[in-house]
Scaffold this active site. Structure first.
Site, mmCIF file in Angstrom:
data_model
loop_
_atom_site.group_PDB
_atom_site.id
_atom_site.type_symbol
_atom_site.label_atom_id
_atom_site.label_comp_id
_atom_site.label_asym_id
_atom_site.label_seq_id
_atom_site.Cartn_x
_atom_site.Cartn_y
_atom_site.Cartn_z
ATOM 1 N N GLN A 260 15.394 -4.057 16.720
ATOM 2 C CA GLN A 260 14.198 -4.738 16.200
ATOM 3 C C GLN A 260 13.001 -3.784 16.148
ATOM 4 O OE1 GLN A 260 14.131 -7.875 14.946
ATOM 5 N NE2 GLN A 260 11.979 -7.637 14.432
ATOM 6 N N ASP B 258 21.023 -3.528 9.028
ATOM 7 C CA ASP B 258 19.698 -3.459 8.408
ATOM 8 C C ASP B 258 19.712 -2.550 7.170
ATOM 9 O OD1 ASP B 258 17.610 -4.983 9.633
ATOM 10 O OD2 ASP B 258 17.630 -3.650 11.378
ATOM 11 N N LYS C 171 17.113 -15.047 14.608
ATOM 12 C CA LYS C 171 18.372 -14.391 14.227
ATOM 13 C C LYS C 171 19.517 -14.917 15.075
ATOM 14 C CE LYS C 171 15.941 -10.319 12.562
ATOM 15 N NZ LYS C 171 15.277 -9.066 12.915
HETATM 16 N N1 GUN Z 1 10.992 -5.939 11.968
HETATM 17 C C1 GUN Z 1 10.459 -6.565 10.884
HETATM 18 N N2 GUN Z 1 11.388 -6.711 9.920
HETATM 19 C C2 GUN Z 1 12.532 -6.158 10.400
HETATM 20 C C3 GUN Z 1 13.839 -6.011 9.867
HETATM 21 O O1 GUN Z 1 14.168 -6.407 8.738
HETATM 22 N N3 GUN Z 1 14.743 -5.393 10.684
HETATM 23 C C4 GUN Z 1 14.414 -4.943 11.917
HETATM 24 N N4 GUN Z 1 15.362 -4.342 12.634
HETATM 25 N N5 GUN Z 1 13.204 -5.073 12.440
HETATM 26 C C5 GUN Z 1 12.273 -5.674 11.676
#
Ligand code: GUN
Length: 293
Positions: free
Chosen positions: A98, A121, A54
């Site tokens: 996360q 998200d 990211k």
């Molecule tokens: N962990 C796995 N996929 C995601 C996601 O799309 N967003 C977040 N914040 N954590 C994750």
């Protein structure tokens, strides 16, 4: 004839180039540099990889990013304090916590505390409610990436039977909302399909999958979807990332599906790159919304 591979990596590259241009235009017009703050609690190896990807993607698109690392024994209160700090920081456009979070943390409370205007998200209940009514502020990254991929491959969704396997808050439920939504006036992200949302208690899953023109597998079980379940010519989207002794494996038996389907996403290189890509789009959208507010 074998199926065509849906090249998520190539689509992600295309969309990221568009986002980069949109970021540059926004900043050139006097907007602030969009900034993503990602919070990582603990040392989960997969999460470290995701967060690093990211950060890199942000850099490529001209989006600032800050990684907030917190130790694995962080308490809910400590994490809430950090989230509140980021909520109040006007330089931060988007916040991502996360997942998964360590067991001692009340994850629901943490996600509910993220400012809905910075919730890139789209996990906050306010944002989930807006999506369900077709008036989203942000679209959740993985389902949005899947819709973008279908659109860019000119795969028709209107009137099609879609089977979504898995009812998670992150993928299955929002995917079903978006694909079944009324698709006029919403930028085509809501797709007018007839959606069946299957899960572990579905009575006869194979017969439901067999009727689907489009299958979205998001259950986290390696090679769960086999060729005999699929309608010939189906479009197969594999959201699974399962770490097995044979390496990374999706929720679909890829080699078998290639012999029956019309399109199949690979793992890796299918849906994964699109999730990160749509996060960049949401961070820019957040910056624009905050600037216009
Ligand atoms: N962990 C796995 N996929 C995601 C996601 O799309 N967003 C977040 N914040 N954590 C994750």
């Amino acid at each position: 004839m074998p199926a065509e591979i849906l090249d998520g990596k190539a689509i992600a590259k295309q969309i990221q180039a568009e986002t980069k241009q949109k970021v540059a235009n926004f900043v050139a017009a006097g907007g602030p540099q969009p900034k993503l703050a990602a919070v990582l609690v603990g040392e989960d190896p997969a999460s470290q990889v995701y967060v690093r990807n990211k950060e890199r993607a942000c850099k490529r698109a001209g989006i600032d990013s800050e990684l907030v690392r917190m130790p694995g024994d962080t308490t809910t209160e400590q994490l809430l304090e950090k989230v509140n700090q980021l909520n109040a920081d006007s330089a931060v456009s988007g916040i991502l916590v996360q997942l998964p979070l360590p067991d001692q943390i009340d994850a629901r409370l943490v996600l509910d505390t993220v400012d809905p205007n910075k919730d890139v998200d789209a996990f906050h209940p306010h944002n989930v409610g807006l999506i369900s009514q077709g008036r989203h502020r942000f679209l959740p990254c993985t389902p949005h990436g899947i819709v973008q991929m279908l659109k860019r491959y000119n795969i028709e969704t209107t009137g099609k039977n879609v089977c979504v396997i898995g009812r998670s808050d992150i993928v299955g439920k929002p995917m079903a909302m978006m694909l079944s939504g009324y698709g006029i006036g919403l930028g085509g992200e809501f797709a007018n399909a007839t959606v069946t949302l299957c899960h572990s208690r579905t009575a006869d899953l194979p017969s439901t999958v067999a009727q689907a023109d489009i299958v979205v597998a998001a259950i986290g079980r390696p090679k769960f979807v086999t060729a005999d379940m699929l309608k010939p010519g189906a479009v197969v989207v594999d959201v699974g990332i399962n770490r097995t002794d044979d390496g990374l494996v999706g929720d679909v038996d890829f080699d078998a599906a290639m012999q029956v389907a019309s399109y199949v996403t690979p793992v890796p290189g299918g849906v994964g790159p699109l999730t990160v890509t749509m996060l960049l789009e949401n961070t820019l959208a957040a910056a624009i919304q905050q600037h216009d507010a």
